[in-house]
Design a protein around this motif. Structure first.
Motif: not given
Length: 799
Positions: A172-175, A198-200, A387-388
């Motif tokens: 998941i990649i936020p703007t 899920v990883v950010f 961890v990600a």
């Protein structure tokens, strides 16, 4: 995240259609849209269709949906799942996007096209609709440049890995503007509903997994050339010996597609500024030449490997990168590989390999060293924590250990000392770790895992409360009783978990012993029992090696006793005074299925492959599987209704005789391995938790043990029907004489033997027939040949 009740996927290529398929898998109705064709196909012209006909305008989306039925591994849980996918096109059906809760863009990797599409979407978009892109590397922020702040708040990257049904990772990649609460909601939704890990990731080229994974593949190519090794020799090193998939490096590239890999690597090359890193991602001349020749891997029939027909049958050849010609595969001989193979733990395996002084050890060290240093140097550019990165590589590339876990396994101090000797610059974060006096990136404090942070301190790892760890609970002293094959563990709230941990979770005397203990003792102190474990598979069946050895020694009384004990243990589970909930996942075969069938409820993983497969080793189920299947299929049937009874017996017979295995938890319902009221968990990490909740629910509802009931059987008449069907297959050449003998024994058991049609028999009667048939078959030389072949080859023998 209850508000995602309907979704839309834009782009019906392989990835887009598969994402739509997985959304349908988890029960989300999905609209699948693609562009309108500009010209007719030959078939469409022959049918007299025009470019205005709906079937033509929806062709690309329909083709994507149809492909879901043909691809392997299957993208859908069942064929019926596809009914939740509605096809359309990006012109006629665009306004329908305003009716969904989540729009996922999966169109061509072209920034301008994506920007234009999101501009169109915003015109019909309603506040609250989530919009995301599945891009594998284009900037998430640039895609929505020019869009409103409100739109940007609801926009993010959701990078699925292929195939979406099976690959756990979702990046998941936020703007810069994405609503933080939305990120948390999407994470919860992806973990709970989609079954993802899920990883950010940050909005950087190729995000996390592809950035590090692509680098690793690039340097493997470079080191291979430097050391003069072949692709097959490298794959011998970079597969299971290094805790990577069996497909290793070059078999993986063939599966992915060389053109796809080159595109991903080129994306990093074109966007990073550091000259050294840019050079590392430059397209190898070898890859460039292969792409030019269309040697792209499996999709074009040849890549680093090529399958050819020879006089001996099919042979796989390996590409010689010097001559660019294919040659027979070579086996790399290295003591370090042998030592790694014999090592019991992955840490021991890695140390045996990377610290060895032979060719395999030197190669593994050089590749691993570069990958570890690169991973550490990418913090905090691509992710905020180790961890990600570790999770991304485990879930996206199927590594057993992520880079920092690998570093711990080979010893941080020892490896860093060697790196310094070789003139490497050690990343600041690694220096910071060693400066604290700590020697590993991970540790456990008060039974809670912690990881070293970029800030130079250890912090607790944020784990989902549903991730129950049986290993951790045992370390905390929650073991009730255990032996070499099984453990009974207190998982809280007065629920105990019966865990199998024998090799491959195969059922032997240790497991039977602990089942009997559980049946006797658990009701005294516990309100329910969950049967589950956290290995690679739930259970692959009974210990056939032990059975075979006894048969070859003509020890029939011992085998008879083992069967009686297995049947008795299963009966104990069925009639316990507290609820029993089975939590199967992965391979749940033969005896594994027989353990599940007596449970009051089943909470299965979405990826559960169940089946009574004993005929594959020349036997029939011996632990009550025949009886349990008859109970399920004949429940509620009037024994006098002979018209209904025979087809049900036929179903059970064909399911067992053909060793039918469900290809998903949902498909297990088709064979009644799961019942309508049994549950399915999308995320395997949550399975023990969910099964525990079911057990608690039954206990709170005032659980009472089931009563034994009589089973209506088809008797001698039905036996003749079943045997006649098998005889027809024999005469048609579909089965062998020995297959027919097995089928006849099975038919006798399932029909109830020499009794009139419609007779009601008790459970023990069927168990006795089952045991007698099992004993008879295991004494057959051809059955013993099948058992030996399965043990040696891992696949059934048809003799």
């Amino acid at each position: 995240m209850a508000r995602i009740k309907k979704a839309a996927v834009l782009g019906a290529g392989v990835m887009g259609a598969s994402i739509a398929g997985h959304l349908a898998n988890v029960g989300i109705p999905t609209i699948l849209l693609d562009i309108v064709p500009r010209e007719l196909t030959e078939k469409e012209e022959k049918k007299g269709l025009t470019l205005e006909d709906k079937v033509v305008r929806n062709r690309f989306a329909q083709t994507g949906k149809d492909r879901l039925f043909k691809e392997k591994p299957a993208p859908l849980y069942t064929k019926e799942t596809a009914e939740l996918i509605t096809v359309g096109n990006l012109e006629d059906d665009f306004d329908k996007l305003a009716e969904v809760d989540w729009i996922i863009e999966v169109v061509i990797e072209n920034l301008k096209i994506k920007q234009e599409l999101f501009a169109r979407i915003e015109k019909i978009w309603k506040p609250g609709i989530i919009v995301s892109s599945n891009t594998s590397g284009i900037s998430i922020n640039q895609m929505v440049d020019g869009r409103s702040e409100e739109f940007k708040k609801n926009f993010l990257g959701t990078h699925f890995f292929n195939p979406p049904r099976y690959m756990k990772l979702l990046e998941i990649i936020p703007t810069e503007s994405t609503d933080r609460e939305l990120l948390n909601e999407m994470k919860a939704f992806a973990e709970e509903t989609l079954g993802k890990g899920v990883v950010f990731a940050k909005d950087t080229p190729n995000f996390i997994a592809n950035r590090i994974g692509t680098y690793g593949l690039q340097i493997t190519l470079d080191v291979m050339k430097e050391m003069g090794l072949g692709v097959d020799e490298v794959d011998a090193i970079t597969g299971r010996a290094m805790g990577r998939p069996k497909s290793a490096t070059f078999r993986t590239l063939d599966l992915v597609g060389l053109d796809t890999f080159v595109h991903v690597a080129q994306n990093v090359h074109d966007t990073v500024e550091d000259a050294e890193e840019k050079a590392a991602f430059a397209t190898s001349p070898i890859l460039a030449k292969m792409v030019e020749h269309k040697w792209l891997g499996d999709k074009t029939g040849q890549g680093f490997y090529k399958k050819v027909k020879t006089e001996k049958g099919k042979e796989i050849l390996a590409l010689d990168i010097e001559t660019m010609e294919y040659r027979p595969r070579k086996k790399l001989k290295a003591r370090s590989l042998d030592n790694a193979k014999r090592a019991k733990t992955l840490a021991d395996k890695l140390q045996a390999l990377v610290y060895a002084d032979d060719v395999a050890g030197k190669f593994a060290w050089e590749v691993m060293k570069k990958a570890l240093l690169y991973s550490a140097n990418r913090l905090p550019e691509i992710a905020d924590d180790i961890v990600a990165i570790d999770d991304a590589m485990k879930w996206g590339f199927n590594w057993d250990f992520g880079p920092f876990e690998t570093w711990d396994a080979i010893g941080v101090e020892k490896s860093v000392a060697r790196m310094r000797e070789e003139g490497e610059t050690i990343p600041k974060m690694v220096e910071d770790l060693l400066a604290t006096g700590e020697t590993s990136f991970y540790k456990t404090v008060d039974y809670k895992p912690q990881a070293f942070s970029i800030g130079g301190q250890f912090g607790e790892i944020d784990l989902n409360e549903k991730n129950i760890s049986l290993h951790s609970l045992k370390e905390q002293g929650k073991l009730i009783k255990g032996n070499k094959g099984a453990s009974l563990v207190d998982i809280g709230d007065d629920i105990a978990c019966l865990e199998f941990h024998s090799p491959k979770q195969a059922i032997g005397s240790d497991i039977i012993s602990l089942i009997n203990y559980t049946v006797k003792e658990a009701p005294k102190n516990y309100r329910g029992v969950v049967i589950g474990n956290q290995a690679n598979n739930f259970c692959v069946g009974a210990n056939i090696m032990m059975m075979l050895m006894e048969a070859q020694d003509y020890n029939w009384p011992e085998i008879d006793m083992m069967i009686r004990q297995f049947q008795g243990a299963m009966g104990g589970l069925r009639y316990m005074d507290i609820p029993v909930v089975a939590a199967p996942f992965g391979m749940t075969l033969g005896g594994g299925t027989e353990v599940v069938l007596p449970a009051d409820r089943v909470q299965a993983s979405a990826e559960t492959y169940m089946g009574l497969v004993e005929v594959g080793v020349g036997l029939i189920p011996g632990g009550g599987g025949n009886k349990e299947m008859l109970l399920r299929w004949t429940e509620g049937v009037d024994p006098k209704d002979k018209v209904s009874l025979q087809p049900l017996a036929n179903h059970v017979f064909m399911t067992i005789a053909q060793a039918k295995v469900s290809m998903s938890g949902e498909e297990a319902r088709k064979y009644k391995f799961l019942r309508p009221y049994d549950g399915i968990t999308a995320n395997k990490d949550h399975l023990i938790h969910d099964a525990k909740q079911v057990a608690l629910g039954l206990a709170n509802a005032g659980y009472k043990a089931p009563q034994a009931r009589k089973i209506p059987v088809v008797g001698e008449t039905g036996y003749s029907v079943l045997r006649l069907g098998a005889y027809g297959l024999l005469k048609s050449g579909y089965i062998s004489e020995h297959d027919y003998k097995i089928a006849s024994k099975l038919a006798f058991v399932l029909s109830g033997g020499s009794v009139p049609e419609g007779t009601l028999v008790d459970e023990q009667y069927i168990l006795d027939l089952e045991r007698e048939a099992f004993l008879s078959l295991i004494g057959e030389p051809k059955t013993q040949q099948r058992m030996q072949y399965m043990l040696a080859k891992g696949k059934p023998l048809r003799n």
